[in-house]
Motif scaffolding. Structure first.
Motif, PDB file in Angstrom:
ATOM      1  N   LYS A  91       0.860  -1.178   0.000  1.00 32.80           N
ATOM      2  CA  LYS A  91       0.000   0.000   0.000  1.00 32.80           C
ATOM      3  C   LYS A  91       0.901   1.234   0.000  1.00 32.80           C
ATOM      4  N   TYR A  92       0.326   2.371  -0.272  1.00 35.21           N
ATOM      5  CA  TYR A  92       1.105   3.594  -0.394  1.00 35.21           C
ATOM      6  C   TYR A  92       0.960   4.484   0.841  1.00 35.21           C
ATOM      7  N   VAL A  93       2.008   5.236   1.121  1.00 33.04           N
ATOM      8  CA  VAL A  93       2.016   6.179   2.239  1.00 33.04           C
ATOM      9  C   VAL A  93       2.552   7.521   1.753  1.00 33.04           C
ATOM     10  N   ILE A  94       2.103   8.586   2.408  1.00 34.50           N
ATOM     11  CA  ILE A  94       2.551   9.935   2.082  1.00 34.50           C
ATOM     12  C   ILE A  94       3.430  10.437   3.216  1.00 34.50           C
ATOM     13  N   ASN A  95       4.607  10.916   2.872  1.00 36.97           N
ATOM     14  CA  ASN A  95       5.499  11.520   3.854  1.00 36.97           C
ATOM     15  C   ASN A  95       4.973  12.935   4.125  1.00 36.97           C
ATOM     16  N   ALA A  96       4.406  13.124   5.304  1.00 35.53           N
ATOM     17  CA  ALA A  96       3.784  14.405   5.650  1.00 35.53           C
ATOM     18  C   ALA A  96       4.771  15.565   5.641  1.00 35.53           C
ATOM     19  N   ASP A  97       6.034  15.293   5.916  1.00 35.76           N
ATOM     20  CA  ASP A  97       7.045  16.354   5.918  1.00 35.76           C
ATOM     21  C   ASP A  97       7.363  16.844   4.509  1.00 35.76           C
ATOM     22  N   GLU A  98       7.140  16.009   3.504  1.00 32.90           N
ATOM     23  CA  GLU A  98       7.433  16.375   2.122  1.00 32.90           C
ATOM     24  C   GLU A  98       6.200  16.840   1.345  1.00 32.90           C
ATOM     25  N   CYS A  99       5.018  16.445   1.809  1.00 33.52           N
ATOM     26  CA  CYS A  99       3.768  16.760   1.115  1.00 33.52           C
ATOM     27  C   CYS A  99       3.521  18.267   1.066  1.00 33.52           C
ATOM     28  N   LEU A 100       3.185  18.760  -0.125  1.00 31.96           N
ATOM     29  CA  LEU A 100       2.880  20.179  -0.312  1.00 31.96           C
ATOM     30  C   LEU A 100       1.424  20.506  -0.012  1.00 31.96           C
ATOM     31  N   GLY A 101       0.582  19.477   0.039  1.00 33.36           N
ATOM     32  CA  GLY A 101      -0.842  19.688   0.253  1.00 33.36           C
ATOM     33  C   GLY A 101      -1.568  20.134  -1.004  1.00 33.36           C
ATOM     34  N   CYS A 102      -1.023  19.834  -2.168  1.00 34.15           N
ATOM     35  CA  CYS A 102      -1.606  20.303  -3.431  1.00 34.15           C
ATOM     36  C   CYS A 102      -2.867  19.529  -3.832  1.00 34.15           C
ATOM     37  N   GLY A 103      -2.997  18.279  -3.377  1.00 30.15           N
ATOM     38  CA  GLY A 103      -4.186  17.489  -3.679  1.00 30.15           C
ATOM     39  C   GLY A 103      -4.163  16.741  -4.989  1.00 30.15           C
ATOM     40  N   ALA A 104      -3.059  16.793  -5.711  1.00 25.14           N
ATOM     41  CA  ALA A 104      -2.985  16.095  -7.001  1.00 25.14           C
ATOM     42  C   ALA A 104      -3.217  14.600  -6.826  1.00 25.14           C
ATOM     43  N   CYS A 105      -2.678  14.041  -5.766  1.00 27.72           N
ATOM     44  CA  CYS A 105      -2.831  12.606  -5.511  1.00 27.72           C
ATOM     45  C   CYS A 105      -4.282  12.250  -5.205  1.00 27.72           C
ATOM     46  N   ALA A 106      -4.945  13.085  -4.418  1.00 26.78           N
ATOM     47  CA  ALA A 106      -6.334  12.824  -4.036  1.00 26.78           C
ATOM     48  C   ALA A 106      -7.242  12.822  -5.265  1.00 26.78           C
ATOM     49  N   GLY A 107      -6.989  13.741  -6.175  1.00 25.54           N
ATOM     50  CA  GLY A 107      -7.791  13.819  -7.384  1.00 25.54           C
ATOM     51  C   GLY A 107      -7.572  12.642  -8.305  1.00 25.54           C
ATOM     52  N   ALA A 108      -6.416  12.016  -8.224  1.00 22.32           N
ATOM     53  CA  ALA A 108      -6.083  10.906  -9.115  1.00 22.32           C
ATOM     54  C   ALA A 108      -6.504   9.548  -8.558  1.00 22.32           C
ATOM     55  N   CYS A 109      -6.739   9.453  -7.255  1.00 23.36           N
ATOM     56  CA  CYS A 109      -7.030   8.157  -6.627  1.00 23.36           C
ATOM     57  C   CYS A 109      -8.373   7.612  -7.097  1.00 23.36           C
ATOM     58  N   PRO A 110      -8.368   6.398  -7.704  1.00 26.56           N
ATOM     59  CA  PRO A 110      -9.615   5.849  -8.234  1.00 26.56           C
ATOM     60  C   PRO A 110     -10.573   5.316  -7.165  1.00 26.56           C
ATOM     61  N   VAL A 111     -10.102   5.161  -5.936  1.00 27.00           N
ATOM     62  CA  VAL A 111     -10.977   4.646  -4.868  1.00 27.00           C
ATOM     63  C   VAL A 111     -11.176   5.659  -3.733  1.00 27.00           C
ATOM     64  N   ASP A 112     -10.759   6.902  -3.948  1.00 26.81           N
ATOM     65  CA  ASP A 112     -10.961   7.995  -2.987  1.00 26.81           C
ATOM     66  C   ASP A 112     -10.357   7.660  -1.612  1.00 26.81           C
TER      67      ASP A 112
END
Length: 57
Positions: A32-53
């Motif tokens: 499964k995938y994880v997001i490094n909170a220290d590196e995340c910009l908060g842009c939301g590009a990943c959220a918009g691309a996720c097919p299962v929300d």
């Protein structure tokens, strides 16, 4: 604000990883995938691309 991936919802497709402009998303040992909170910009590009929300703020 950093985004987070719900591991129970994530299907491990990797779509989010390719959408992250700063490479803050990596595959974990469980496939499964994880997001490094220290590196995340908060842009939301990943959220918009996720097919299962599975990605939320």
């Amino acid at each position: 604000m950093a985004y987070a991936i719900d591991k129970d919802t994530c299907i491990g497709c990797g779509t989010c990883e390719g959408e992250c402009p700063v490479s803050a998303i990596k595959v974990d040992t469980d496939g499964k995938y994880v997001i490094n909170a220290d590196e995340c910009l908060g842009c939301g590009a990943c959220a918009g691309a996720c097919p299962v929300d599975a990605i939320k703020e």
